[in-house]
Scaffold this motif. Structure first.
Motif, short mmCIF file in Angstrom:
data_model
loop_
_atom_site.label_atom_id
_atom_site.label_comp_id
_atom_site.label_asym_id
_atom_site.label_seq_id
_atom_site.Cartn_x
_atom_site.Cartn_y
_atom_site.Cartn_z
N ALA A 184 0.83 -1.21 0.00
CA ALA A 184 0.00 0.00 0.00
C ALA A 184 0.86 1.25 0.00
O ALA A 184 0.55 2.24 -0.69
N ALA A 185 1.95 1.22 0.77
CA ALA A 185 2.86 2.36 0.78
C ALA A 185 3.50 2.57 -0.58
O ALA A 185 3.68 3.71 -1.04
N PHE A 186 3.84 1.47 -1.25
CA PHE A 186 4.44 1.56 -2.58
C PHE A 186 3.46 2.17 -3.57
O PHE A 186 3.84 3.00 -4.41
N VAL A 187 2.20 1.76 -3.51
CA VAL A 187 1.18 2.32 -4.40
C VAL A 187 1.04 3.82 -4.19
O VAL A 187 0.80 4.57 -5.15
N SER A 188 1.21 4.26 -2.96
CA SER A 188 1.09 5.68 -2.63
C SER A 188 2.34 6.48 -2.98
O SER A 188 2.40 7.68 -2.72
N GLY A 189 3.33 5.82 -3.56
CA GLY A 189 4.55 6.50 -3.96
C GLY A 189 5.68 6.37 -2.98
O GLY A 189 6.69 7.06 -3.10
N GLY A 190 5.54 5.48 -2.02
CA GLY A 190 6.60 5.29 -1.03
C GLY A 190 7.72 4.41 -1.55
O GLY A 190 7.66 3.91 -2.69
N PRO A 191 8.73 4.18 -0.74
CA PRO A 191 9.88 3.38 -1.17
C PRO A 191 9.54 1.90 -1.24
O PRO A 191 8.62 1.42 -0.56
N ALA A 192 10.27 1.17 -2.08
CA ALA A 192 10.07 -0.27 -2.20
C ALA A 192 10.99 -1.05 -1.28
O ALA A 192 10.88 -2.27 -1.19
N GLU A 193 11.92 -0.35 -0.60
CA GLU A 193 12.86 -1.04 0.26
C GLU A 193 12.24 -1.32 1.63
O GLU A 193 11.43 -0.55 2.13
N ILE A 194 12.62 -2.44 2.22
CA ILE A 194 12.18 -2.83 3.56
C ILE A 194 13.41 -2.82 4.45
O ILE A 194 14.44 -3.40 4.10
N ASP A 195 13.32 -2.15 5.60
CA ASP A 195 14.49 -2.05 6.47
C ASP A 195 14.82 -3.41 7.09
O ASP A 195 14.08 -4.39 6.96
N ALA A 196 15.96 -3.45 7.80
CA ALA A 196 16.45 -4.71 8.35
C ALA A 196 15.47 -5.32 9.34
O ALA A 196 15.22 -6.54 9.33
N ALA A 197 14.88 -4.49 10.20
CA ALA A 197 13.92 -4.99 11.18
C ALA A 197 12.69 -5.55 10.48
O ALA A 197 12.14 -6.59 10.88
N GLY A 198 12.23 -4.88 9.43
CA GLY A 198 11.08 -5.36 8.68
C GLY A 198 11.36 -6.68 8.00
O GLY A 198 10.51 -7.58 8.00
N ARG A 199 12.55 -6.82 7.40
CA ARG A 199 12.90 -8.10 6.76
C ARG A 199 12.97 -9.22 7.77
O ARG A 199 12.52 -10.34 7.51
N GLN A 200 13.54 -8.94 8.94
CA GLN A 200 13.65 -9.97 9.96
C GLN A 200 12.26 -10.42 10.43
O GLN A 200 12.01 -11.61 10.63
N ALA A 201 11.36 -9.46 10.59
CA ALA A 201 10.00 -9.80 11.03
C ALA A 201 9.24 -10.57 9.96
O ALA A 201 8.51 -11.52 10.26
N LEU A 202 9.43 -10.19 8.70
CA LEU A 202 8.68 -10.83 7.63
C LEU A 202 9.17 -12.25 7.35
O LEU A 202 8.36 -13.16 7.14
N PHE A 203 10.48 -12.43 7.34
CA PHE A 203 11.03 -13.70 6.89
C PHE A 203 11.33 -14.68 8.02
O PHE A 203 11.84 -15.77 7.77
N ALA A 204 11.00 -14.33 9.25
CA ALA A 204 11.15 -15.27 10.36
C ALA A 204 10.12 -16.38 10.24
O ALA A 204 9.00 -16.14 9.75
N GLN A 205 10.48 -17.57 10.65
CA GLN A 205 9.55 -18.70 10.59
C GLN A 205 8.31 -18.41 11.43
O GLN A 205 8.42 -18.06 12.60
N PRO A 206 7.11 -18.54 10.84
CA PRO A 206 5.89 -18.29 11.62
C PRO A 206 5.79 -19.23 12.81
O PRO A 206 5.94 -20.44 12.67
N ALA A 207 5.57 -18.69 13.97
CA ALA A 207 5.41 -19.51 15.17
C ALA A 207 3.95 -19.87 15.33
O ALA A 207 3.06 -19.08 15.00
N GLY A 208 3.68 -21.01 15.85
CA GLY A 208 2.31 -21.41 16.04
C GLY A 208 2.23 -22.75 16.72
O GLY A 208 3.24 -23.34 17.11
N ARG A 209 1.02 -23.24 16.86
CA ARG A 209 0.81 -24.53 17.51
C ARG A 209 -0.24 -25.30 16.73
O ARG A 209 -0.90 -24.76 15.85
#
Length: 212
Positions: A184-209
């Motif tokens: 949504a941010a990209f559509v609004s003209g924002g950057p396409a880059e994701i910071d290090a914290a964002g990448r870590q949160a996105l690509f971490a193995q989903p926890a669950g039970r």
């Protein structure tokens, strides 16, 4: 450089000493010098027009790619939000004995009791164009669809066997909604880059039970 060369020729022709030299030269030489200067100016003008036209084409191509990227991001955003909503519905169902109408996907099924699977036509059709979104967003979108497919298969298999419900759906949903927010941010003209914290949160193995 082209404009500097034209300016230099014009300055030389306007210089009184140059004009005096031209007046004292034989008529044939004057004609040759004039023809040479005219040819040079003409060639420089043609070169300038070619460069300008090429730059306009590059600008138009960049603008078209930018528009295409935003349209693609908007379409994928809508699809990911729909898939995240599907996950939220599945996670909210507490009756492990629910029939197909409780856990069917957004794809119309034939009425059988087997678990359904979500339609992801936008992603499947445009997987080869994700580079328009930039490397970070392309990776996030591909990863979200991969973990969604894995979670959906696991969840539906458990429902079909009557062994319970997958407990990692909320974690997958959270990652998909985070990716949707970047789109949504990209559509609004924002950057396409994701910071290090964002990448870590996105690509971490989903926890669950798993609920048995």
């Amino acid at each position: 450089m082209i404009f500097l060369a034209i300016a230099a020729i014009a300055f030389a022709l306007l210089n009184p000493e140059v004009r005096l030299w031209l007046q004292n030269t034989p008529p044939g030489l004057n004609a040759a010098v004039g023809a040479f200067a005219g040819t040079v100016i003409g060639l420089l003008g043609i070169a300038a027009a070619i460069i300008y036209h090429a730059q306009m084409e590059r600008d138009d191509k960049t603008a078209r790619q930018s528009d295409d990227a935003r349209v693609l991001a908007a379409a994928i955003h809508g699809e990911i939000v729909a898939l995240a909503q599907w996950l939220a519905i599945q996670a909210s169902q507490n009756n492990a004995d629910g029939r197909n109408d409780l856990y069917r996907s957004n794809e119309i099924m034939d009425g059988s009791d087997s678990a359904g699977f979500s339609s992801r036509s936008v992603y499947e059709t445009n997987a080869g164009r994700l580079d328009l979104l930039g490397s970070d967003l392309a990776a996030a979108v591909a990863y979200c669809h991969a973990i969604f497919e894995q979670a959906e298969w696991q969840h539906n298999a458990m429902l079909s066997r009557g062994t319970g419900r997958s407990g990692n759906l909320p974690a997958v949903e959270e990652k998909m909604r985070a990716t949707a927010s970047y789109l949504a941010a990209f559509v609004s003209g924002g950057p396409a880059e994701i910071d290090a914290a964002g990448r870590q949160a996105l690509f971490a193995q989903p926890a669950g039970r798993t609920d048995d």
